[in-house]
Design an enzyme around this catalytic site. Structure first.
Site, PDB file in Angstrom:
ATOM      1  CG  ASP A  62      -5.803   4.744   2.270  1.00 11.18           C
ATOM      2  OD1 ASP A  62      -4.770   5.137   2.849  1.00 11.18           O
ATOM      3  OD2 ASP A  62      -5.988   3.551   1.938  1.00 11.18           O
ATOM      4  CB  VAL A  66      -2.546   6.984  -6.027  1.00  6.77           C
ATOM      5  CG1 VAL A  66      -2.965   7.627  -4.726  1.00  6.77           C
ATOM      6  CG2 VAL A  66      -1.718   5.720  -5.789  1.00  6.77           C
ATOM      7  CG  ASN A  73       2.387   8.823   2.331  1.00  6.56           C
ATOM      8  OD1 ASN A  73       3.530   8.601   2.695  1.00  6.56           O
ATOM      9  ND2 ASN A  73       1.337   8.184   2.857  1.00  6.56           N
ATOM     10  CE1 TYR A  88       8.241   0.565  -1.276  1.00  9.00           C
ATOM     11  CE2 TYR A  88      10.569   0.812  -0.784  1.00  9.00           C
ATOM     12  CZ  TYR A  88       9.255   1.141  -0.538  1.00  9.00           C
ATOM     13  OH  TYR A  88       8.950   2.048   0.459  1.00  9.00           O
ATOM     14  CE  LYS A 130       8.349   4.183  -2.165  1.00 10.73           C
ATOM     15  NZ  LYS A 130       7.218   5.125  -1.968  1.00 10.73           N
TER      16      LYS A 130
HETATM   17  P1  NAD Z   1       0.953   1.954   5.322  1.00 12.10           P
HETATM   18  O1  NAD Z   1       0.610   0.647   4.713  1.00 12.10           O
HETATM   19  O2  NAD Z   1       0.816   2.126   6.776  1.00 12.10           O
HETATM   20  O3  NAD Z   1       0.116   3.109   4.589  1.00 12.10           O
HETATM   21  C1  NAD Z   1       0.007   3.144   3.190  1.00 12.10           C
HETATM   22  C2  NAD Z   1      -1.402   3.556   2.810  1.00 12.10           C
HETATM   23  O4  NAD Z   1      -1.447   3.675   1.393  1.00 12.10           O
HETATM   24  C3  NAD Z   1      -2.472   2.525   3.208  1.00 12.10           C
HETATM   25  O5  NAD Z   1      -3.524   3.160   3.901  1.00 12.10           O
HETATM   26  C4  NAD Z   1      -2.952   1.964   1.871  1.00 12.10           C
HETATM   27  O6  NAD Z   1      -4.321   1.583   1.858  1.00 12.10           O
HETATM   28  C5  NAD Z   1      -2.682   3.156   0.951  1.00 12.10           C
HETATM   29  N1  NAD Z   1      -2.578   2.742  -0.460  1.00 12.10           N
HETATM   30  C6  NAD Z   1      -1.854   1.747  -0.982  1.00 12.10           C
HETATM   31  N2  NAD Z   1      -2.051   1.669  -2.299  1.00 12.10           N
HETATM   32  C7  NAD Z   1      -2.905   2.646  -2.630  1.00 12.10           C
HETATM   33  C8  NAD Z   1      -3.489   3.087  -3.846  1.00 12.10           C
HETATM   34  N3  NAD Z   1      -3.249   2.463  -5.008  1.00 12.10           N
HETATM   35  N4  NAD Z   1      -4.310   4.158  -3.820  1.00 12.10           N
HETATM   36  C9  NAD Z   1      -4.583   4.785  -2.646  1.00 12.10           C
HETATM   37  N5  NAD Z   1      -4.093   4.401  -1.460  1.00 12.10           N
HETATM   38  C10 NAD Z   1      -3.260   3.343  -1.460  1.00 12.10           C
HETATM   39  O7  NAD Z   1       2.461   2.252   4.847  1.00 12.10           O
HETATM   40  P2  NAD Z   1       3.519   3.399   5.219  1.00 12.10           P
HETATM   41  O8  NAD Z   1       4.706   2.711   5.750  1.00 12.10           O
HETATM   42  O9  NAD Z   1       2.901   4.488   5.968  1.00 12.10           O
HETATM   43  O10 NAD Z   1       3.895   3.876   3.754  1.00 12.10           O
HETATM   44  C11 NAD Z   1       3.641   5.186   3.267  1.00 12.10           C
HETATM   45  C12 NAD Z   1       4.671   5.522   2.214  1.00 12.10           C
HETATM   46  O11 NAD Z   1       5.966   5.535   2.819  1.00 12.10           O
HETATM   47  C13 NAD Z   1       4.757   4.521   1.065  1.00 12.10           C
HETATM   48  O12 NAD Z   1       4.955   5.220  -0.142  1.00 12.10           O
HETATM   49  C14 NAD Z   1       5.989   3.702   1.424  1.00 12.10           C
HETATM   50  O13 NAD Z   1       6.577   3.123   0.289  1.00 12.10           O
HETATM   51  C15 NAD Z   1       6.853   4.774   2.043  1.00 12.10           C
HETATM   52  N6  NAD Z   1       7.947   4.316   2.889  1.00 12.10           N
HETATM   53  C16 NAD Z   1       7.701   3.635   4.042  1.00 12.10           C
HETATM   54  C17 NAD Z   1       8.772   3.246   4.834  1.00 12.10           C
HETATM   55  C18 NAD Z   1       8.580   2.503   6.133  1.00 12.10           C
HETATM   56  O14 NAD Z   1       9.594   2.058   6.708  1.00 12.10           O
HETATM   57  N7  NAD Z   1       7.364   2.341   6.624  1.00 12.10           N
HETATM   58  C19 NAD Z   1      10.083   3.537   4.439  1.00 12.10           C
HETATM   59  C20 NAD Z   1      10.300   4.234   3.258  1.00 12.10           C
HETATM   60  C21 NAD Z   1       9.220   4.632   2.481  1.00 12.10           C
END
Ligand code: NAD
Length: 291
Positions: free
Chosen positions: A40, A70, A96, A162, A166
């Site tokens: 992370d 990442v 992720n 976004y 995706k």
């Molecule tokens: P979150 O913010 O709780 O967790 C995301 C994590 O990714 C964080 O810890 C952040 O520090 C880390 N991160 C961000 N950029 C980074 C990078 N460049 N390198 C390494 N780490 C990095 O968010 P979440 O909701 O758990 O999201 C996780 C995934 O799920 C994402 O890809 C998001 O687009 C996707 N997603 C989320 C939802 C939702 O409703 N929460 C819906 C669809 C897709």
């Protein structure tokens, strides 16, 4: 019901593993018996994750945290190397990590914000697949899981940058799965609907979003990170042995509900333009339209 132990002896790496969906998945992989490398960008969240995992009873020696961006190839290569160095292999790679990315009217989106969105969401997944596949090919196979979104299927699920990113993750997953199947490397994507995580809550401290998020989907309860983690665990283990090139929607029926369910992009506050860097610890840039 006790948690199944389908990942005993396996090694998993989870990017964005310190928060939200990634954290729930890393904890689920540990519960299923895997050793886990959490990568992370946010070291503070990483520390909290380690404390939480140990408090939950997981052995510290089965967990490793790596500060990883990442979008940077050396970081992703190091994360894969860390898994092999610490635990001897890499059997599951969960790409992720994510941010909300560029939002606001398309006529005002700066090119740099567009690129940063794609660097994290698309280049990050590409690098995860590239380096995990190199290792897995040597081992005789593995499972790669990429987090996409319902926003990659429908136009209304998120801002254009976004949604486009995706959509790229979904098609990249399908395309690369063909190449890697011969090496017994499965590649699948998960398309979450509205899941209550810190990303969704970003900039809305003190606001209870659960009710408004629940309104979008037919299922009465809101989506939890653990719902995505359960799907990730299925894709990680041998129960999904014959599943590859698939994008599994986990959304409480949101996509099935058609046009009624296509209003998530309204979570971008109108009148504002900016870049949401999620929970990376790096602040958002936000300004009023035209200012
Ligand atoms: P979150 O913010 O709780 O967790 C995301 C994590 O990714 C964080 O810890 C952040 O520090 C880390 N991160 C961000 N950029 C980074 C990078 N460049 N390198 C390494 N780490 C990095 O968010 P979440 O909701 O758990 O999201 C996780 C995934 O799920 C994402 O890809 C998001 O687009 C996707 N997603 C989320 C939802 C939702 O409703 N929460 C819906 C669809 C897709």
């Amino acid at each position: 019901m006790p948690t199944p132990t389908r990942l005993i002896g396996r090694v998993a790496a989870v990017t964005g593993g310190a928060s939200g969906i990634g954290k729930a998945s890393a904890l689920r992989f540990l519960a299923e018996g895997a050793s886990v490398v959490v990568g992370d960008l946010n070291p503070k969240s990483g520390e909290s994750f380690l404390e939480e995992a140990v408090a939950a009873g997981f052995v510290r020696s089965r967990i490793r945290f790596e500060r990883v961006n990442v979008a940077v190839e050396d970081d992703v290569a190091s994360m894969v190397a860390a898994a092999v160095e610490s635990f001897g292999s890499l059997d599951v790679m969960f790409n992720n990590a994510g941010i909300g990315g560029a939002f606001g009217p398309i006529t005002e989106v700066p090119v740099d914000d567009w690129d940063e969105t794609f660097h994290v969401l698309v280049r990050g997944v590409f690098l995860g697949v590239k380096h995990a596949a190199r290792q897995m090919a040597q081992q005789g196979g593995g499972s790669i899981i990429n987090t996409a979104s319902v926003a990659g299927i429908t136009g209304g699920g998120g801002p254009p940058a976004y949604s486009a990113a995706k959509a790229a993750v979904i098609n990249f997953t399908k395309s690369v799965s063909i190449e890697l199947a011969g090496q017994r490397i499965r590649v699948n994507a998960i398309c979450p609907g509205a899941i209550l995580t810190p990303l969704i809550q970003q900039g809305r401290k003190g606001v209870d979003l659960s009710e408004s998020l629940n309104r979008y989907q037919p299922w009465p309860e809101g989506g939890r990170p653990e719902d995505i983690a359960a799907t990730a665990a299925f894709l990680a283990c041998d129960d999904s042995r014959f599943v590859t090139g698939e994008a599994i929607t986990v959304d409480g029926g949101l996509m099935a509900s058609g046009p009624l369910g296509s209003g998530i992009s309204s979570t971008s506050p109108s009148g504002w333009v900016g870049m949401n860097r999620g929970t990376t610890g790096q602040g958002p840039t936000v300004h009023r339209r035209g200012s």
